[in-house]
Scaffold this motif. Structure first.
Motif, PDB file in Angstrom:
ATOM      1  N   PRO A 289       0.856  -0.999  -0.254  1.00 39.79           N
ATOM      2  CA  PRO A 289       0.121  -0.220   0.228  1.00 39.79           C
ATOM      3  C   PRO A 289       0.749   1.401   0.241  1.00 39.79           C
ATOM      4  N   ASN A 290       0.164   2.141  -0.970  1.00 40.77           N
ATOM      5  CA  ASN A 290       0.872   3.555  -1.055  1.00 40.77           C
ATOM      6  C   ASN A 290       1.000   4.294   0.720  1.00 40.77           C
ATOM      7  N   PRO A 291       1.762   4.226   1.182  1.00 42.74           N
ATOM      8  CA  PRO A 291       1.513   5.076   2.600  1.00 42.74           C
ATOM      9  C   PRO A 291       1.502   6.389   2.365  1.00 42.74           C
ATOM     10  N   ASN A 292       1.336   7.266   0.738  1.00 43.19           N
ATOM     11  CA  ASN A 292       1.208   8.211   0.817  1.00 43.19           C
ATOM     12  C   ASN A 292       0.108   8.934   0.413  1.00 43.19           C
TER      13      ASN A 292
ATOM     14  N   GLU B 187      -1.818   7.088   2.920  1.00 43.15           N
ATOM     15  CA  GLU B 187      -2.520   6.885   4.269  1.00 43.15           C
ATOM     16  C   GLU B 187      -2.640   8.180   4.719  1.00 43.15           C
ATOM     17  N   GLU B 188      -3.569   8.393   5.414  1.00 44.16           N
ATOM     18  CA  GLU B 188      -4.523   9.903   5.720  1.00 44.16           C
ATOM     19  C   GLU B 188      -3.491  10.217   6.840  1.00 44.16           C
TER      20      GLU B 188
ATOM     21  N   ASP C 154       5.197  13.388   8.380  1.00 43.18           N
ATOM     22  CA  ASP C 154       6.861  13.468   9.537  1.00 43.18           C
ATOM     23  C   ASP C 154       7.486  12.946   8.836  1.00 43.18           C
TER      24      ASP C 154
ATOM     25  N   GLN D  55      -6.824   8.249  11.806  1.00 41.76           N
ATOM     26  CA  GLN D  55      -5.707   7.483  10.425  1.00 41.76           C
ATOM     27  C   GLN D  55      -6.249   6.593  10.337  1.00 41.76           C
TER      28      GLN D  55
ATOM     29  N   ARG E 287       4.569  -8.925   4.135  1.00 45.18           N
ATOM     30  CA  ARG E 287       3.498  -7.803   3.401  1.00 45.18           C
ATOM     31  C   ARG E 287       2.650  -6.573   4.016  1.00 45.18           C
ATOM     32  N   TYR E 288       2.836  -6.179   4.088  1.00 49.95           N
ATOM     33  CA  TYR E 288       1.700  -4.955   4.954  1.00 49.95           C
ATOM     34  C   TYR E 288       0.267  -5.031   4.447  1.00 49.95           C
ATOM     35  N   PHE E 289       0.223  -4.664   5.465  1.00 46.54           N
ATOM     36  CA  PHE E 289      -1.012  -3.633   4.621  1.00 46.54           C
ATOM     37  C   PHE E 289      -1.820  -2.463   5.586  1.00 46.54           C
ATOM     38  N   GLY E 290      -1.092  -2.166   6.606  1.00 49.54           N
ATOM     39  CA  GLY E 290      -1.509  -1.170   7.644  1.00 49.54           C
ATOM     40  C   GLY E 290      -1.009   0.273   7.112  1.00 49.54           C
ATOM     41  N   ASN E 291      -0.116   0.658   7.281  1.00 55.66           N
ATOM     42  CA  ASN E 291       0.059   2.161   8.018  1.00 55.66           C
ATOM     43  C   ASN E 291       1.643   1.328   7.514  1.00 55.66           C
ATOM     44  N   TYR E 292       2.673   2.219   6.619  1.00 54.81           N
ATOM     45  CA  TYR E 292       3.711   1.660   6.241  1.00 54.81           C
ATOM     46  C   TYR E 292       5.017   1.921   7.693  1.00 54.81           C
TER      47      TYR E 292
ATOM     48  N   TRP F 275       7.541   2.491  -0.850  1.00 46.73           N
ATOM     49  CA  TRP F 275       7.160   3.467  -1.942  1.00 46.73           C
ATOM     50  C   TRP F 275       8.271   4.941  -1.334  1.00 46.73           C
TER      51      TRP F 275
ATOM     52  N   VAL G 233       7.689   7.304  13.390  1.00 48.01           N
ATOM     53  CA  VAL G 233       7.475   7.926  15.172  1.00 48.01           C
ATOM     54  C   VAL G 233       6.713   6.241  15.246  1.00 48.01           C
TER      55      VAL G 233
END
Lengths: 184, 775
Positions: free
Chosen positions: A31-34, A36-37, A66, B405, B452-457, B498, B549
């Motif tokens: 998933p593109n972190p860009n 994310e909210e 951040d 988020q 693989r990740y699906f949530g935040n990086y 990314w 963070v």
């Protein structure tokens, strides 16, 4: 001899099992972190309640979120002396197109959020004017300035799920920004 | 703790000592020792039975046993042990017999790596390891694996609250400590300090800790050590259907842990054995001496299934296990920035407080771990065994954090972090004996992993391929034995990440050799061990690519993609003094130099974000030196009263910057007194009371951490444990109290020390109830 045959059969099943399970896929695109909210932008619009002094907007902008690059805009709050301003606060995610209004989500979860304003040095009083039904929120507030002075204004958004009691103490910090302030 | 068996030196002990005075009828005593016929070493925990008088007992860890209240006459003495042939002998008992030696010979298939029927050699391991099994394992039931391992001297636990803990061996943890879960390398997201090993401790019947780079068989990346968690071997399952029911209840947190196991060996299918095992855990908010810790409940549900078939020449085994848990993260520990951390630290009592509840709310972790293992082995000649192991693991880690988020349009929350790690292992090995004095193993390890990740990086998607080749040989002559091993590994991986709006996919490749050399020399009453090794570890993706963070730590962590692998040069020396039952003492000194040690170091300036400024840390390579001593002793004070003491000290220096490394366990001393209160007819009652003193970690400048290291603390504990014989069944039960004085303290190795005190007094009750459904 019979046992050997059983053994061979079991071995064959076993290798079959491995072949089916090891048929592996390439990791798909993450998933593109860009996407994310983020809260990239904080806008404070000050309007003179008497309608005399010009309105002013103060911004903080960190478009890449951040880390990475430093914030691109971090204005000074400049207000006229002896004036009462209505302040309206807006949070945006400008990494999206069109920009996402995060403050709407804060409003939707008003009972879990509280803005805290701490002024030091400058002659200014802040009073939150909106309410979640029980406690104030702080998306709307009244800023009353006094004599000409300089100082700082700290803007904090406290996330207080289940613990909101009207004070700034509980919870975790979602926003913490210190603005320079001039009463002129 | 050290349960390693010792060499019997006096052949003269063979002489049966007969007391002169005529004992009255039925008050005779038969005592002595059970010894391995080939090595002369004591055999731990063997069972001794007297048919005629229906008496039975279990030997202790050194092989000593005592049978009391016997009547004179001709007796049939039977000795049973898992790894040895059952032995029956007739003896004529006229007077008490106190030095009876019973010799047992090995099974054709024993625990030991190589077994040769003709020579029947049982070689003592050259390397030094510590084991938790039997009674010691029972006395840690209900604890997490990390906490249970603290029983081993030199092992500490790195915790996040009470529910998450992972082992620290000689100051090292996470990617530097390898855990083998039933023979398979445990692969979870072990890079994280708040990611505990996903293993059900109730599954284990034997936990072995090998410190330092001694065991080269399992990988090249063993910088800190290896922990082997094993269930009872399938071949040791007895005919019929048996089972065991375990329960542990703790007052603090109102925690209930229960496990049920069933196993059997049907008579109709020779060589077949099976086992079903499951466990469940539920606990609520835990309590410090002054307040409850909000949202510290835990839910756990695990099971495992095994099926094995084997004969003298070949064998197959399939094992499947499932582990799932929901762990509440202490509400007061979730912080937005450093100011929040200081506020939390300075508050007398957490600002976010509550009473007791079993509810697990945000933030929490939800983890599932599945393992499928298959083993096939074949004795290709009397001197060689070929073995193939395949393992498949699937690890899903979801960390929920109620923030703006992660809110979905429907009002529910997505996990903030969500990882799926899939790992395949394939190991092929050949155990062999070239010569009557040389035995060894050659093997190939293959490893394929995707993340693989699906949530935040937090860490990128990864595909990793690893291969290794090892060769270990043991040699033995009289009092001297030696072991040497070499291995070579290649580790390649590609990542997908990314960067701004571009997807990058760089590859990394690392390779290198590892080697070990160990000696063991047996002197009368003394054993000397020397081991040397070099190992290396490739940087993990979090060290290369993390960028963000860390909310539990209020820090901004930055990886460095130019990191190279780190290499350790490890030496350790152990002196083991053993004077029969009177004294058992072990002293170890170690020295571990690590070149290019990957360390998280503070950098200036702090990172500016909308949530405030965050202290920033970057993964950097330094040269480090870990050294220390470990000492343990068990002394027979009077009759059966034993006094145990152990202590350890580890220091870690950053040689490059001439300062100490942060996050290293402080020194600790523990001592206890073991008092037998009642011993009759196999029923026993023991009382153990002790104290443990943890020093303050002074080897770190106060400025190196957000808050200074907590002060030293002293804890007291007491435990009453018993063994009860109900017919053929031997039930274990205990009741005890931890933190008896309700001491208010904080532990340096617990991340929650920034926010809250440790647990207060905790009363517990535990039992193990074995049963036989069909024999």
């Amino acid at each position: 001899m019979k046992k050997n045959k059983t053994y061979s059969a079991l071995i064959a099943i076993f290798f079959g099992l491995i072949l089916t399970t090891t048929a592996c896929k390439k990791p798909v695109t993450p998933p593109n972190p860009n996407e994310e909210e983020l809260i990239t932008t904080l806008l404070m619009t000050f309007t003179d309640s008497a309608g005399v002094k010009p309105s002013t907007t103060v911004a903080f902008k960190d478009p890449d979120g951040d880390g990475g690059n430093n914030p691109t805009q971090w204005d000074t709050i400049k207000l006229a002396a002896s004036t009462t301003y209505n302040m309206s606060l807006l949070l945006l995610d400008e990494s999206k197109s069109p920009a996402d209004t995060i403050s709407n989500e804060v409003l939707a979860e008003a009972s879990e959020h509280l803005f805290c304003f701490t002024i030091s040095g400058a002659n200014c009083q802040v009073k939150r004017t909106d309410s979640d039904g029980t406690y104030e929120i702080g998306l709307q507030s009244k800023w009353t300035t006094g004599a000409i002075s300089n100082g700082n204004a700290e803007v904090m958004l406290r996330h207080q799920p289940g613990t909101k009691d009207g004070t700034c103490t509980p919870g975790a910090t979602d926003i913490s920004l210190s603005f320079l302030m001039q009463i002129q | 703790m050290n349960i390693r068996i010792v060499l019997l030196v006096c052949i003269s002990c063979l002489m049966m000592h007969t007391s002169k005075a005529q004992s009255p009828q039925c008050q005779l005593i038969l005592s002595g020792r059970i010894v391995d016929a080939a090595t002369g070493l004591g055999v731990a925990h063997a069972q001794v039975l007297l048919r005629e008088q229906q008496k039975t007992t279990q030997a202790d860890s050194l092989g000593y046993f005592t049978l009391r209240d016997l009547c004179a006459g001709n007796l049939t003495l039977t000795t049973k042990h898992l790894n040895h042939e059952e032995k029956t002998e007739k003896i004529q008992l006229k007077t008490s017999l106190r030095n009876k030696i019973i010799y047992l010979t090995c099974h054709a298939d024993t625990l030991h790596e190589v077994k040769i029927k003709r020579s029947k050699i049982h070689w003592e391991d050259v390397t030094v390891s510590n084991r938790i099994q039997g009674n010691d394992l029972f006395l840690s039931s209900g604890l997490s694996l990390g906490k249970a391992l603290e029983k081993v001297n030199g092992v500490y636990s790195l915790s996040t609250g009470n529910a998450i803990s992972k082992p620290v061996i000689r100051g090292m943890h996470s990617n530097r400590v390898l855990i083998l879960n039933n023979g398979i390398r445990q692969e979870g997201q072990q890079w994280g300090n708040e990611h505990a090993p996903e293993i059900d401790p109730f599954m284990a019947k034997d936990i072995e800790v090998v410190k330092g780079a001694q065991s080269i068989r399992y990988g090249s990346d063993i910088i800190g050590g290896v922990i082997l968690v094993n269930p009872k071997a399938m071949k040791d399952i007895a005919q019929g259907i048996q089972g065991e029911w375990n329960t542990a209840l703790f007052r603090n947190g109102r925690s209930a842990n229960t496990a049920l196991m069933l196993e059997g060996r049907p008579q109709s299918i020779p060589g077949l054995s099976w086992r079903l095992q499951g466990s469940a855990k539920r606990s609520g908010n835990t309590q410090t001496p002054d307040y409850f810790l909000k949202n510290t409940g835990v839910k756990e549900l695990n099971y495992s299934l095994s099926l094995a078939w084997q004969n003298a020449k070949q064998g197959l085994e399939v094992y499947h296990s499932y582990f799932s848990t929901d762990i509440g993260i202490f509400a007061g520990s979730h912080i937005g920035n450093l100011t929040d951390l200081y506020n939390a630290f300075e508050a007398d009592c957490p600002l976010d407080s509550a009473g007791f509840s079993y509810t697990i709310a945000f933030p929490y972790q939800h983890i599932q771990h599945r393992l499928l293992k298959a083993v096939a082995w074949r004795q290709i000649s009397p001197h060689a065994q070929l073995k193939f192991i395949y393992g498949l693991q699937q690890n899903r880690r979801q960390e929920f954090d109620k923030t703006l988020q992660t809110k979905k349009p429907d009002g529910t929350y997505e996990p903030a972090l969500d990882f799926l790690l899939v790992t395949h292992h394939a190991d092929l090995s050949l155990k062999h004996q070239w010569h009557k004095r040389i035995e060894g193993e050659i093997g190939l390890n293959g490893f394929f992993q995707t993340n693989r990740y699906f949530g935040n990086y937090f860490i990128p998607n990864v595909r990793k391929l690893q291969g290794g080749l090892f060769w270990v040989e043991k040699w033995h002559r009289n009092a001297l034995s030696a072991e040497a091993g070499v291995r070579y590994d290649i580790n390649t991986f590609q990542i997908w990440k990314w960067e701004q709006q571009t997807l990058i996919s760089p590859s990394h490749s690392f390779h290198g050799p590892a080697a070990t050399l160990a000696f063991r020399y047996q002197l009368p009453l003394l054993t000397l061990h020397l081991s040397m090794g070099t190992a290396w570890r490739a940087p993990y993706v979090n060290e290369l690519y993390s960028d963000g963070v860390h909310h539990s730590a209020a820090s901004y962590e930055i990886g460095d993609r130019r990191l190279t692998s780190e290499r350790s040069y490890n030496t350790s020396f152990t002196v083991d003094i053993n004077r029969k039952q009177f004294l058992d003492m072990e002293i170890t000194g170690f020295y571990n130099y690590i070149k290019n040690y990957i360390n998280l170091q503070p950098v200036m300036p702090a990172t500016l974000t909308i949530r405030g400024a965050f202290p920033t840390f970057r993964y950097t390579q330094i040269n480090a030196l870990f050294s220390g001593i470990e000492m343990s002793a068990s002394l027979k004070v009077y009759k059966d009263i034993r006094w145990n003491v152990k202590g350890n000290l580890t220091q870690a220096k950053d040689i490059s910057n001439k300062k100490f490394i942060v996050g290293i366990p402080p020194a600790r001393i523990e001592t206890d007194l073991e008092l037998p209160l009642y011993q009759r007819k196999g029923n026993e009652l023991h009382w153990v009371s002790g104290i443990s003193y943890t020093f303050r970690q002074n080897r770190v400048a106060d400025s190196a951490d957000y808050v200074p290291a907590p002060p030293a603390y002293l804890l007291c504990h007491t435990d009453l444990h018993s063994t009860w014989k109900l017919g053929r069944i031997k039930m274990l039960a205990d009741v005890g109290v931890n933190n008896l004085l309700n001491t208010r303290y904080r532990d340096y190795m617990n991340r929650n020390r920034y926010f809250a005190d440790e647990l207060g007094r905790n009363v517990y009750v535990r039992f193990t109830f074995p049963f036989v459904l069909k024999s």
